[in-house]
Design an enzyme around this catalytic site. Structure first.
Site, short mmCIF file in Angstrom:
data_model
loop_
_atom_site.label_atom_id
_atom_site.label_comp_id
_atom_site.label_asym_id
_atom_site.label_seq_id
_atom_site.Cartn_x
_atom_site.Cartn_y
_atom_site.Cartn_z
N ASP A 7 0.83 -1.22 0.00
CA ASP A 7 0.00 0.00 0.00
C ASP A 7 0.86 1.26 0.00
O ASP A 7 0.67 2.17 0.81
CB ASP A 7 -0.92 0.02 1.23
CG ASP A 7 -1.64 -1.29 1.45
OD1 ASP A 7 -2.02 -1.93 0.46
OD2 ASP A 7 -1.84 -1.67 2.61
N GLU A 35 -11.32 -0.47 -3.40
CA GLU A 35 -10.61 0.15 -2.28
C GLU A 35 -9.38 0.88 -2.82
O GLU A 35 -9.10 0.89 -4.01
CB GLU A 35 -10.19 -0.91 -1.26
CG GLU A 35 -9.20 -1.94 -1.79
CD GLU A 35 -8.84 -3.02 -0.78
OE1 GLU A 35 -9.59 -3.17 0.21
OE2 GLU A 35 -7.84 -3.73 -1.00
#
Length: 477
Positions: free
Chosen positions: A44, A221
């Site tokens: 991420d 997401e």
């Protein structure tokens, strides 16, 4: 020195005009080359380039227990930059588990980190939180917990990010909405009086419904935006976090009402996905930054270099941070291509005297504009197969295949290990014959002959005049 170079450039242009040759296109964006991966075991990833000349890098650590930060004056420098822990999870209660997906932003003179966290008594009760510091150097500053970002539902929510359009700051995030049977959808709202408060209408931007968005889990997401060419390109991650993980994209006009869901259109297919040929699996949860010279957009993302995972992918620690240049199509939309192989990032060879690129088509090398797929025009410049002092051009989407001359024409062929192949695929990289800021490639086994374009094909020929010098000169983009 710059004055001398400008005079030389002007003289070159004048000569071209006199002899009737095409004048080169405006200077090309220099090649943005890095070595992947940038960081092992960092998922991420978020890289922010600040006005102080530093890149700031944060990412999820596999222990899910802390927030880390690095900085360097170059993107590649982040690979070896020391890492500082700026915050650790609580010992109990809120913010005590699953510390995920931090992002760092500089807003109104202060640094903010957005992140998601669970509770010690329910690690899946994931919510969004914000840290703040006013210290000029966020690695040494004291961080204040500004608390949770409140949304209309007290449900699973994560991956907050922020951007400004037409003077308005927005928050984008992923959340599970009551009454919708998905793991998470994407939402947008204006920011309120501070960077941890939203205000007004909350707009649902998209729900994962397509096949590639619902493999394993129904997921949208990790939203982030790229603002270019009068549009906002919002990329997001979809499906389970294994090899099915991929990027989708929403697009809106920068002048549209962004809080009107109909202002956004969804790409029908993933814009970035697993590529077995390059050995890259599950690319996703990206962010965007800019190259050191400010001329190129750079996509930052994580993936794995293997497909098969034992158990829950979230327990597999080996997602790593990678980067590659973003290219743009003629219509102004981004073309992310494919996740490139590990090692040096590839380049494109743009002809000096026309707005076209070297590409392979059915293994034959040609010169073409608006190449699709993008990877057909991307090559890794590697040490020459024939040894040091030379270079070879390896295909991006066919690793192990190289640009080589055969019967004085160029093809992309698999390396058969022979000395003939090694010599045919090795070149001396020279300063451009028509412009020293570009490059030319002289054949190793046919000295005096160069890779050049002729009638749309790539050939090996001697260069004897100004036209030949221009045809044998390429910018590395």
């Amino acid at each position: 020195m710059k004055t001398v170079l400008h005079r030389v450039a002007a003289l070159v242009l004048a000569v071209l005009c006199v002899v009737g040759l095409p004048v080169p296109q405006a200077s090309a964006t220099p090649a943005t080359r890095y070595t992947n991966p940038i960081a092992e075991r960092r998922a991420d990833p978020h890289i922010f380039k600040h006005t102080d000349g530093f890149y700031y890098f944060t990412a999820t650590v596999p222990e899910y227990d802390r927030i880390v930060l690095r900085r360097a004056t170059t993107i590649q420098g982040l690979a070896s930059a020391p890492e500082t822990v700026i915050w650790r999870k609580h010992s109990s209660g809120e913010m005590a588990a699953h510390i995920w997906a931090p992002e760092i932003h500089f807003i109104n003179g202060k640094w903010y980190v957005y992140f998601a966290a669970g509770r010690s008594d329910d690690i899946w009760r994931i919510r969004m939180y914000v840290l703040e510091t006013s210290n000029a150097n966020p690695l040494t500053g004291a961080w204040t917990e500004r608390g949770r970002i409140t949304t209309p539902w007290d449900t699973f929510s994560l991956d907050a990010s922020t951007f400004v359009n037409n003077g308005v700051r927005y928050l984008i995030w992923a959340q599970q909405e009551p009454g919708i049977s998905t793991n998470s959808n994407l939402y947008l709202a204006r920011m309120g009086a501070n960077p941890w408060t939203i205000t007004g209408t909350v707009t649902r931007l998209t729900v994962p419904t397509l096949a590639w968005e619902t493999r394993g889990y129904k997921v949208a997401e990790g939203p982030t935006v790229l603002q270019r060419n009068g549009r906002i390109f919002l990329t997001y991650s979809a499906s389970a976090t294994d090899a099915n993980y991929c990027l989708g994209m929403l697009t809106a006009s920068a002048s549209a009402d962004l809080l009107n869901a109909s202002s956004w259109s969804k790409s029908a297919n993933p814009v970035f996905a697993t590529n077995a040929a390059t050995g890259q699996y599950g690319p996703g949860h990206n962010s965007f930054t800019v190259s050191e010279d400010g001329l190129s957009d750079v996509m930052v993302y994580h993936d794995r270099n293997y497909r098969d995972i034992n158990g829950d992918p979230l327990n597999d620690p080996n997602r790593r941070t990678r980067v590659q240049k973003v290219y743009y199509r003629a219509d102004g939309t981004p073309d992310f291509g494919i996740p490139v192989p590990d090692g040096a990032t590839p380049v494109r060879l743009k002809a000096y005297n026309t707005d076209r690129f070297v590409r392979h088509w059915e293994y034959r090398a040609k010169l073409e504009a608006n190449v699709s797929p993008l990877a057909d025009s991307q090559f890794k410049v590697v040490q020459g197969l024939a040894g040091s002092g030379t270079v070879s051009l390896e295909s991006t989407n066919f690793p192990g295949y190289y640009l080589r001359h055969r019967d004085l024409e160029f093809w992309v062929d698999r390396n058969d290990g022979s000395s003939t192949f090694r010599n045919d695929a090795s070149f001396s990289q020279r300063a451009g014959l028509a412009a020293s800021s570009a490059v030319s490639f002289e054949s190793l086994n046919y000295p005096g002959r160069y890779l050049r374009h002729s009638n749309g094909l790539i050939v090996l020929q001697a260069v004897t005049d100004a036209q030949g010098r221009a045809d044998a000169t390429f910018a590395l983009e």
